[in-house]
Design an enzyme around this catalytic site. Sequence first.
Site, mmCIF file in Angstrom:
data_model
loop_
_atom_site.group_PDB
_atom_site.id
_atom_site.type_symbol
_atom_site.label_atom_id
_atom_site.label_comp_id
_atom_site.label_asym_id
_atom_site.label_seq_id
_atom_site.Cartn_x
_atom_site.Cartn_y
_atom_site.Cartn_z
ATOM 1 N N ARG A 71 -4.798 2.298 -16.444
ATOM 2 C CA ARG A 71 -5.199 2.870 -15.018
ATOM 3 C C ARG A 71 -5.725 4.505 -14.884
ATOM 4 O O ARG A 71 -6.476 4.567 -13.987
ATOM 5 C CB ARG A 71 -3.769 2.999 -14.750
ATOM 6 C CG ARG A 71 -2.861 1.797 -13.875
ATOM 7 C CD ARG A 71 -1.992 2.414 -12.875
ATOM 8 N NE ARG A 71 -2.295 2.521 -11.633
ATOM 9 C CZ ARG A 71 -3.094 3.983 -11.198
ATOM 10 N NH1 ARG A 71 -2.274 5.109 -12.029
ATOM 11 N NH2 ARG A 71 -3.380 4.076 -9.612
ATOM 12 N N TYR A 126 1.065 -2.147 -12.278
ATOM 13 C CA TYR A 126 -0.204 -2.093 -12.776
ATOM 14 C C TYR A 126 -0.326 -1.708 -14.126
ATOM 15 O O TYR A 126 -1.527 -0.926 -14.484
ATOM 16 C CB TYR A 126 -1.557 -1.553 -12.063
ATOM 17 C CG TYR A 126 -1.108 -2.169 -10.134
ATOM 18 C CD1 TYR A 126 -1.799 -3.161 -10.034
ATOM 19 C CD2 TYR A 126 -0.608 -1.164 -9.721
ATOM 20 C CE1 TYR A 126 -1.339 -3.688 -8.782
ATOM 21 C CE2 TYR A 126 -0.052 -1.584 -7.828
ATOM 22 C CZ TYR A 126 -0.920 -3.068 -7.988
ATOM 23 O OH TYR A 126 -0.456 -3.481 -6.359
ATOM 24 N N TYR A 160 -9.426 4.492 -12.803
ATOM 25 C CA TYR A 160 -8.832 4.894 -11.535
ATOM 26 C C TYR A 160 -9.040 6.583 -11.526
ATOM 27 O O TYR A 160 -8.200 6.836 -10.939
ATOM 28 C CB TYR A 160 -7.953 4.572 -10.699
ATOM 29 C CG TYR A 160 -8.197 2.816 -9.986
ATOM 30 C CD1 TYR A 160 -8.533 2.121 -10.216
ATOM 31 C CD2 TYR A 160 -6.892 2.612 -11.582
ATOM 32 C CE1 TYR A 160 -8.300 1.005 -9.883
ATOM 33 C CE2 TYR A 160 -6.607 1.254 -11.297
ATOM 34 C CZ TYR A 160 -7.248 0.350 -10.687
ATOM 35 O OH TYR A 160 -7.001 -0.979 -10.769
ATOM 36 N N GLU A 218 3.880 -6.535 1.606
ATOM 37 C CA GLU A 218 3.712 -6.465 0.325
ATOM 38 C C GLU A 218 3.477 -5.814 -0.645
ATOM 39 O O GLU A 218 2.576 -5.537 -0.731
ATOM 40 C CB GLU A 218 2.355 -7.604 0.430
ATOM 41 C CG GLU A 218 1.774 -8.499 1.614
ATOM 42 C CD GLU A 218 0.799 -8.839 1.669
ATOM 43 O OE1 GLU A 218 -0.435 -8.199 1.511
ATOM 44 O OE2 GLU A 218 0.573 -10.075 2.177
ATOM 45 N N PRO A 219 4.849 -4.954 -0.497
ATOM 46 C CA PRO A 219 4.974 -3.775 -1.465
ATOM 47 C C PRO A 219 4.725 -4.187 -2.945
ATOM 48 O O PRO A 219 5.650 -5.334 -2.699
ATOM 49 C CB PRO A 219 6.116 -2.995 -1.297
ATOM 50 C CG PRO A 219 6.907 -4.009 -0.699
ATOM 51 C CD PRO A 219 5.782 -5.637 0.459
ATOM 52 N N GLY A 220 4.232 -3.942 -4.167
ATOM 53 C CA GLY A 220 3.820 -3.691 -5.219
ATOM 54 C C GLY A 220 4.459 -2.430 -5.723
ATOM 55 O O GLY A 220 5.718 -2.002 -6.254
ATOM 56 N N ARG A 221 3.549 -1.582 -6.107
ATOM 57 C CA ARG A 221 3.406 0.191 -6.518
ATOM 58 C C ARG A 221 4.755 0.418 -6.475
ATOM 59 O O ARG A 221 5.872 1.388 -6.362
ATOM 60 C CB ARG A 221 2.877 1.029 -5.904
ATOM 61 C CG ARG A 221 2.220 1.759 -6.985
ATOM 62 C CD ARG A 221 1.570 2.724 -6.512
ATOM 63 N NE ARG A 221 -0.414 2.262 -6.081
ATOM 64 C CZ ARG A 221 -1.485 1.820 -7.185
ATOM 65 N NH1 ARG A 221 -0.641 2.572 -8.148
ATOM 66 N NH2 ARG A 221 -1.965 1.454 -6.559
ATOM 67 N N CYS A 265 -12.080 2.256 -29.501
ATOM 68 C CA CYS A 265 -13.349 3.027 -29.565
ATOM 69 C C CYS A 265 -14.138 3.035 -28.425
ATOM 70 O O CYS A 265 -15.011 2.764 -28.176
ATOM 71 C CB CYS A 265 -13.975 2.201 -30.897
ATOM 72 S SG CYS A 265 -13.216 1.712 -31.808
ATOM 73 N N GLY A 283 0.880 -1.363 -0.259
ATOM 74 C CA GLY A 283 -0.098 -0.553 -0.236
ATOM 75 C C GLY A 283 0.098 0.723 0.089
ATOM 76 O O GLY A 283 0.433 2.062 0.014
HETATM 77 N N1 LLP Z 1 -1.125 -7.240 -0.835
HETATM 78 C C1 LLP Z 1 -2.911 -7.158 -0.781
HETATM 79 C C2 LLP Z 1 -3.130 -8.023 -0.139
HETATM 80 C C3 LLP Z 1 -3.210 -6.512 -1.862
HETATM 81 O O1 LLP Z 1 -4.591 -6.730 -2.264
HETATM 82 C C4 LLP Z 1 -2.776 -5.780 -2.929
HETATM 83 C C5 LLP Z 1 -3.136 -4.761 -4.021
HETATM 84 C C6 LLP Z 1 -1.084 -5.566 -2.143
HETATM 85 C C7 LLP Z 1 -0.389 -6.491 -1.550
HETATM 86 C C8 LLP Z 1 0.232 -4.585 -3.398
HETATM 87 O O2 LLP Z 1 -0.543 -3.097 -3.022
HETATM 88 P P1 LLP Z 1 0.125 -2.179 -3.404
HETATM 89 O O3 LLP Z 1 1.868 -1.943 -2.685
HETATM 90 O O4 LLP Z 1 0.943 -2.582 -4.829
HETATM 91 O O5 LLP Z 1 0.292 -1.105 -2.908
HETATM 92 N N2 LLP Z 1 -4.316 -2.037 -9.923
HETATM 93 C C9 LLP Z 1 -4.563 -0.662 -9.167
HETATM 94 C C10 LLP Z 1 -3.992 -1.159 -7.767
HETATM 95 C C11 LLP Z 1 -4.513 -2.328 -6.956
HETATM 96 C C12 LLP Z 1 -4.124 -3.250 -5.592
HETATM 97 C C13 LLP Z 1 -4.945 -4.555 -5.065
HETATM 98 N N3 LLP Z 1 -3.715 -4.873 -4.322
HETATM 99 C C14 LLP Z 1 -3.999 -0.044 -9.469
HETATM 100 O O6 LLP Z 1 -3.538 0.161 -10.659
HETATM 101 O O7 LLP Z 1 -3.574 1.030 -9.166
#
Ligand code: LLP
Length: 436
Positions: free
Chosen positions: A333, A393, A337, A294-297, A364, A239
Site C-alpha cells: 500500500r 489489502y 497508493y 460490501e465493506p472490506g476495509r 531492490c 468504501g
Molecule cells: N465492492 C466493490 C465492488 C469493490 O470494488 C470494493 C473494493 C469493495 C466493495 C470494498 O471496498 P472497501 O469497503 O474495502 O473500501 N487495494 C486498495 C483498495 C482497493 C479497493 C477495491 N475495491 C487499497 O489498499 O487501498
Amino acid sequence: MHSFEYRDHTLFCEDVDLQALAEKHGTPLYVYSGGTFRDHYRRLDSALSELDHLICFAVKANSNLAVLNRLAKEGAGFDIVSGGELFRVLKAGGDPSKCSFAGVGKTRAEIEYALEKGIHSFNVESVAELRFINQVAGEVGKKAPVSMRVNPNVDAKTHKYISTGKSENKFGIDFGRIAEVYAMAAAELPHLILRGVQMHIGSQLTTIDPFLEAVRKVAPLVAELKEAHAIEFFSIGGGIGIIYQDSLASGHSAWWSHPPEPVAEEKGVPLTVARYAEALVPLLKPLGVRILLEPGRFIAGNAGVLLTKVLYEKKGSAKTFKIVDAGMNDLIRPALYEGHHDIVPVRMSEKSWTETVDVVGPICESGDFFAQNREIPSVAEGDYLALMSAGAYGFVMASNYNSRPLPAEILVEGATASVVRERQTLDDLVAGEKIP
Ligand code: LLP
C-alpha cells in the site's frame, strides 16, 4: 474496541504479547484480532438494524479462511470478485446464497461455477457480460440472478486508483442507460432473473457526502426498477474509510480500532458508522427493498498489523534508514497508493525518544519504503516494529517478488494465537515450476 494496546510498554493484540509472538513465529508476520473483526461487523450490523440488510464482506480485503469462517459465523455474506474467492468462501463454511459476484471480467468457468453453487447474484458490469451470463445460464439450464452495477458518476474524492464511480472509470453501466438495459434484459434475455441494483463509488471514503450524493441519485432509479421489474435489493457497495493516521505522541491507542463514535468526533473524523447510518437509513428505508453492503476495509483494516524486525540501521549523509525484514512484496500500500501506515515499536523503551527516519524494506526498488522522513520512537537493530492498520489489502496483495516467501498469518482470539497460514518455505517458492 482496544484490540491493539500497550501493556507495560509492550504491544498486545487482545491478550497476546506481540513481542513473544514475533520471537516465536519470526517476521514478517501478519497478526489479526478476531475480536476486532467481530466488533466492526457487529457495529455496522446494529447501526443498520432498522433496515432489512445483508453485510457482504469484501473478500478481496482479507481472504484468509479463518477470517472468512469467523465472519460467516456472524452471519455475514460475501462480496466476491473471482471463482477463487468463491472457492475460499465455500472452504471457510460461507453460504453461497449470500455471495454477490462482482468484477468486470468474469470468465465462463467462473460463471458456471457460481451458477452451480447457487450464488445470491451476479453484479453485472456491462451489456456484453449480461448477454454472456444469459447465454451460459441457458446452456447449463439455470436462471442467473443478476443486478446491474450502476455507475452514478459521482466523485468519491479518494485516491485515483480506488475511485470507481465516475464515468471515466471502467466500472458499471452509465446511470442514464440503466433503465433501458433492464427493459432490454426483461424482453430479450430469458435466462436471467433481474434481482437488484448495485453500486460502489470507491474505497477509503472519509466523508459522507459522496455516499449521500450517490444514494440520492440512484434511489429514484431503484424505485422505478422495483415498480417495473420487481427488483428485491439495492447494494450500496463498500468504501467506508478507516483511520490510518494519528500522532503517536498522544499515547492514545483507541484509534487503532475504528474508535468509538465520540472519540472519532473529537479527532475530527468526519465519517463514522453512526453518521453513515444516520444519513443513509432515512433515504434507503422508504425504498422497501433489501439493502446490501460490501465493506472490506472498515471490517478488516484496523483488525490487523504486520510485524517486522529492524535488520540494520544505515546512516547516510542526508537520512537515517531503518532497514526492516518486511518489504513492499508483503505490504504494497505505501508503494502503490502512498498509503500511510503508522509504525510503532512492539516494545516501547522507557526513555522513548524519537528519531526522523525512513523505514525501508530489503527489495531492490526505491519504492520499497513504509515511511519516509517519519518521526518514530527510536528503535535499534533487532527490535520489532508493528505496521498498523494492515488487516485489509495487506496479505491479499502480497507477492513473491524478489523470491521472498509469503509471511505467516496469525489469528488472535483472547489469549489464543493460532497460525492460520504457515509461512511459505523455499520449496513453496518453486512449487509447480519445471525445467524442460
Ligand atoms: N465492492 C466493490 C465492488 C469493490 O470494488 C470494493 C473494493 C469493495 C466493495 C470494498 O471496498 P472497501 O469497503 O474495502 O473500501 N487495494 C486498495 C483498495 C482497493 C479497493 C477495491 N475495491 C487499497 O489498499 O487501498
